[in-house]
Design a protein around this motif. Structure first.
Motif, PDB file in Angstrom:
ATOM      1  N   VAL A   1       7.204  -7.897 -11.584  1.00  8.93           N
ATOM      2  CA  VAL A   1       7.329  -8.852 -11.857  1.00  8.93           C
ATOM      3  C   VAL A   1       8.477  -9.377 -12.880  1.00  8.93           C
ATOM      4  N   LEU A   2       9.199  -8.519 -12.519  1.00  6.57           N
ATOM      5  CA  LEU A   2      10.792  -9.159 -12.499  1.00  6.57           C
ATOM      6  C   LEU A   2      11.512  -9.667 -11.373  1.00  6.57           C
ATOM      7  N   GLN A   3      11.000  -9.185  -9.792  1.00  2.30           N
ATOM      8  CA  GLN A   3      11.287  -9.876  -8.764  1.00  2.30           C
ATOM      9  C   GLN A   3      10.400 -11.272  -8.698  1.00  2.30           C
ATOM     10  N   ALA A   4       9.240 -11.167  -8.748  1.00  3.45           N
ATOM     11  CA  ALA A   4       8.019 -12.559  -8.915  1.00  3.45           C
ATOM     12  C   ALA A   4       8.384 -11.464  -7.268  1.00  3.45           C
ATOM     13  N   ASP A   5       7.259 -10.349  -7.313  1.00  6.84           N
ATOM     14  CA  ASP A   5       6.752  -9.316  -6.207  1.00  6.84           C
ATOM     15  C   ASP A   5       5.458  -9.930  -5.961  1.00  6.84           C
ATOM     16  N   TYR A   6       5.021 -11.118  -5.623  1.00  2.36           N
ATOM     17  CA  TYR A   6       3.145 -11.416  -5.744  1.00  2.36           C
ATOM     18  C   TYR A   6       2.435 -10.456  -4.994  1.00  2.36           C
TER      19      TYR A   6
ATOM     20  N   ASN B   1       0.850  -1.930   0.127  1.00  6.94           N
ATOM     21  CA  ASN B   1       0.179   0.064  -0.246  1.00  6.94           C
ATOM     22  C   ASN B   1       0.652   1.300  -0.045  1.00  6.94           C
ATOM     23  N   THR B   2       1.740   0.897   0.447  1.00  2.00           N
ATOM     24  CA  THR B   2       2.971   1.941   0.771  1.00  2.00           C
ATOM     25  C   THR B   2       3.666   2.730  -0.689  1.00  2.00           C
ATOM     26  N   LEU B   3       3.378   1.715  -1.045  1.00  4.00           N
ATOM     27  CA  LEU B   3       4.521   1.772  -2.789  1.00  4.00           C
ATOM     28  C   LEU B   3       3.667   2.071  -3.105  1.00  4.00           C
ATOM     29  N   ILE B   4       2.189   1.943  -3.307  1.00  2.00           N
ATOM     30  CA  ILE B   4       1.288   2.121  -4.181  1.00  2.00           C
ATOM     31  C   ILE B   4       0.944   3.459  -3.954  1.00  2.00           C
ATOM     32  N   GLY B   5       0.772   3.844  -3.074  1.00  2.00           N
ATOM     33  CA  GLY B   5       0.921   5.307  -2.395  1.00  2.00           C
ATOM     34  C   GLY B   5       1.670   6.175  -3.438  1.00  2.00           C
ATOM     35  N   LYS B   6       2.827   5.725  -2.989  1.00  5.65           N
ATOM     36  CA  LYS B   6       4.111   7.113  -4.137  1.00  5.65           C
ATOM     37  C   LYS B   6       3.836   6.635  -5.432  1.00  5.65           C
ATOM     38  N   ALA B   7       3.839   5.982  -6.048  1.00  5.20           N
ATOM     39  CA  ALA B   7       3.759   5.792  -6.919  1.00  5.20           C
ATOM     40  C   ALA B   7       2.250   6.396  -8.283  1.00  5.20           C
ATOM     41  N   LEU B   8       1.545   5.951  -7.047  1.00  9.01           N
ATOM     42  CA  LEU B   8       0.643   6.244  -7.880  1.00  9.01           C
ATOM     43  C   LEU B   8      -0.385   8.071  -8.257  1.00  9.01           C
TER      44      LEU B   8
ATOM     45  N   LEU C   1       3.336  -7.646  -4.411  1.00  9.00           N
ATOM     46  CA  LEU C   1       2.987  -6.089  -5.225  1.00  9.00           C
ATOM     47  C   LEU C   1       2.819  -6.268  -6.706  1.00  9.00           C
ATOM     48  N   ILE C   2       2.803  -7.366  -7.327  1.00 12.26           N
ATOM     49  CA  ILE C   2       2.060  -7.721  -8.732  1.00 12.26           C
ATOM     50  C   ILE C   2       0.186  -7.938  -8.360  1.00 12.26           C
ATOM     51  N   MET C   3      -0.569  -8.390  -7.218  1.00 10.94           N
ATOM     52  CA  MET C   3      -1.601  -8.665  -7.178  1.00 10.94           C
ATOM     53  C   MET C   3      -2.082  -6.756  -6.247  1.00 10.94           C
ATOM     54  N   GLY C   4      -1.169  -6.225  -5.946  1.00 11.98           N
ATOM     55  CA  GLY C   4      -1.790  -4.753  -5.335  1.00 11.98           C
ATOM     56  C   GLY C   4      -1.558  -3.980  -6.313  1.00 11.98           C
ATOM     57  N   THR C   5      -0.945  -3.914  -7.429  1.00 12.03           N
ATOM     58  CA  THR C   5      -1.032  -3.684  -8.187  1.00 12.03           C
ATOM     59  C   THR C   5      -1.706  -3.012  -9.757  1.00 12.03           C
TER      60      THR C   5
ATOM     61  N   ILE D   1       2.749   3.874 -11.616  1.00 12.00           N
ATOM     62  CA  ILE D   1       2.493   2.441 -11.164  1.00 12.00           C
ATOM     63  C   ILE D   1       3.139   1.521 -11.895  1.00 12.00           C
ATOM     64  N   GLY D   2       3.419   2.108 -13.525  1.00 19.25           N
ATOM     65  CA  GLY D   2       3.688   1.400 -14.224  1.00 19.25           C
ATOM     66  C   GLY D   2       5.111   0.581 -14.289  1.00 19.25           C
ATOM     67  N   THR D   3       6.165   1.607 -13.546  1.00 17.54           N
ATOM     68  CA  THR D   3       7.685   1.336 -13.289  1.00 17.54           C
ATOM     69  C   THR D   3       7.573   0.216 -11.835  1.00 17.54           C
ATOM     70  N   LEU D   4       6.972   0.693 -11.377  1.00 17.22           N
ATOM     71  CA  LEU D   4       6.165  -0.229 -10.576  1.00 17.22           C
ATOM     72  C   LEU D   4       5.888  -2.180 -10.241  1.00 17.22           C
ATOM     73  N   LEU D   5       4.809  -1.730 -11.591  1.00 18.31           N
ATOM     74  CA  LEU D   5       4.597  -2.994 -11.952  1.00 18.31           C
ATOM     75  C   LEU D   5       5.425  -4.010 -12.550  1.00 18.31           C
TER      76      LEU D   5
END
Length: 331
Positions: A291-296, A101-108, A298-302, A283-287
């Motif tokens: 995906v590159l890091q298989a961060d489940y 949520n914090t990461l999405i909040g910063k990128a959004l 973060l993928i599902m959140g974005t 958000i695009g860069t975050l997603l």
């Protein structure tokens, strides 16, 4: 009563769309060939040396608990649904212990600022050009604008972005190659730096979007011009300006408003490749990184954020559409 039935039906459809969408996201991420827990353990071992088997098992257990990967696939799915309902996607694997949520909040805000501005600008400019080009297609300027739009429309955003980078960051270096914002937050220097760094990616998005809006509006205008009520207005002797703004424009704008609602919903997912090319912190860069890091998580959140945004935008447009077109009734 008709509106109430329509409202209930559309709300049920909204909930089903979101539920099906996030369910697909969950199972697609679980089908990825990489294991985020093993990746995290490998990174720890690379930085801190060897661990005993007992220590590795303990860390594996702790990571599974923190990341919501403990238990059977069904138990993980139920846990994910609970998180999705509360919009709490847990910690990021890549940026642990920072929450998703914090990461999405910063990128959004970055994505909304870029995509919202470019979407609205391309919609307004494209519709005005398309309206004029469609109403007077015999003019030379109309043919030139149609030709430019036809060339721009099929060009992928990333191709145009690469061209602009080569032209304005290498050949004529007036813009930065990557996003590098300077100054204190919300200071005049910071605001100027944000605008300066956003101009080139914004130009790429506006030009591509412009092609679609011009061509779609022009096609709609050409169709509406053949309607009986437009021909009747001509027979009444009304001037062309009156016919264009009072008879043609209100009818061709309805589908464009619907399309704008869908486009506004999509801004939450960002324009992934354009953001990555410009190292834009949205958000695009975050997603892409997730995906590159298989961060489940973060993928599902974005992606869940994007699904909800598109579904809600469509839902709102469906509810207000009858207010824009009196010929449509709730049923």
């Amino acid at each position: 009563m008709n509106f109430l039935r329509y409202f209930i039906r559309r709300t049920i459809v909204l909930i089903l769309i979101i539920f099906i969408g996030i369910t697909i996201v969950f199972f697609v991420t679980r089908a990825m060939p990489t294991d985020p827990i093993e990746n995290a353990l490998a990174s720890m071992m690379g930085e801190s040396g060897q661990y005993s088997a007992e220590a590795l098992d303990e860390m594996r257990h702790i990571l599974a608990q923190n990341y919501g990967l403990e238990g059977t696939l069904w138990e993980q799915y139920v846990s994910f649904l609970r998180r999705a309902v509360t919009l709490d996607f847990g910690p990021s694997f890549t940026y642990y212990p920072t929450s998703v949520n914090t990461l999405i909040g910063k990128a959004l805000p970055w994505t909304m600022g870029l995509l919202l501005t470019t979407t609205i600008l391309s919609w307004i400019i494209g519709n005005i050009i398309g309206l004029l080009a469609g109403f007077r297609p015999e003019r030379a300027i109309s043919k030139v604008l149609e030709g430019i739009s036809t060339v721009l429309y099929p060009i992928p955003q990333y191709i145009l972005a690469l061209f602009l980078i080569m032209l304005f960051a290498y050949i004529i270096p007036i813009f930065p190659l990557t996003t590098n914002v300077k100054g204190d937050l919300l200071s005049l220097r910071w605001i100027g730096s944000v605008l300066y760094n956003s101009l080139l990616p914004a130009l790429a998005l506006i030009l591509v979007g412009l092609g679609w809006w011009v061509l779609s509006m022009r096609t709609l205008v050409l169709d509406v011009k053949r309607e009986d009520y437009v021909e009747f207005a001509k027979l009444k002797g009304l001037n062309k300006r009156k016919i264009m703004w009072s008879y043609v424009t209100p009818n061709v704008m309805l589908p464009q408003v619907t399309a704008l609602g869908l486009q506004l919903g999509k801004i939450f997912s960002g324009s992934i490749i354009v953001e990555v090319l410009f190292a834009y912190p949205g958000i695009g860069t975050l997603l892409y990184n997730s995906v590159l890091q298989a961060d489940y998580n973060l993928i599902m959140g974005t992606i869940t954020t994007s699904i909800i945004a598109v579904a809600v935008a469509t839902y709102v447009v469906d509810l207000i559409y009858p207010l824009l077109d009196p010929r449509i009734r709730y049923s």
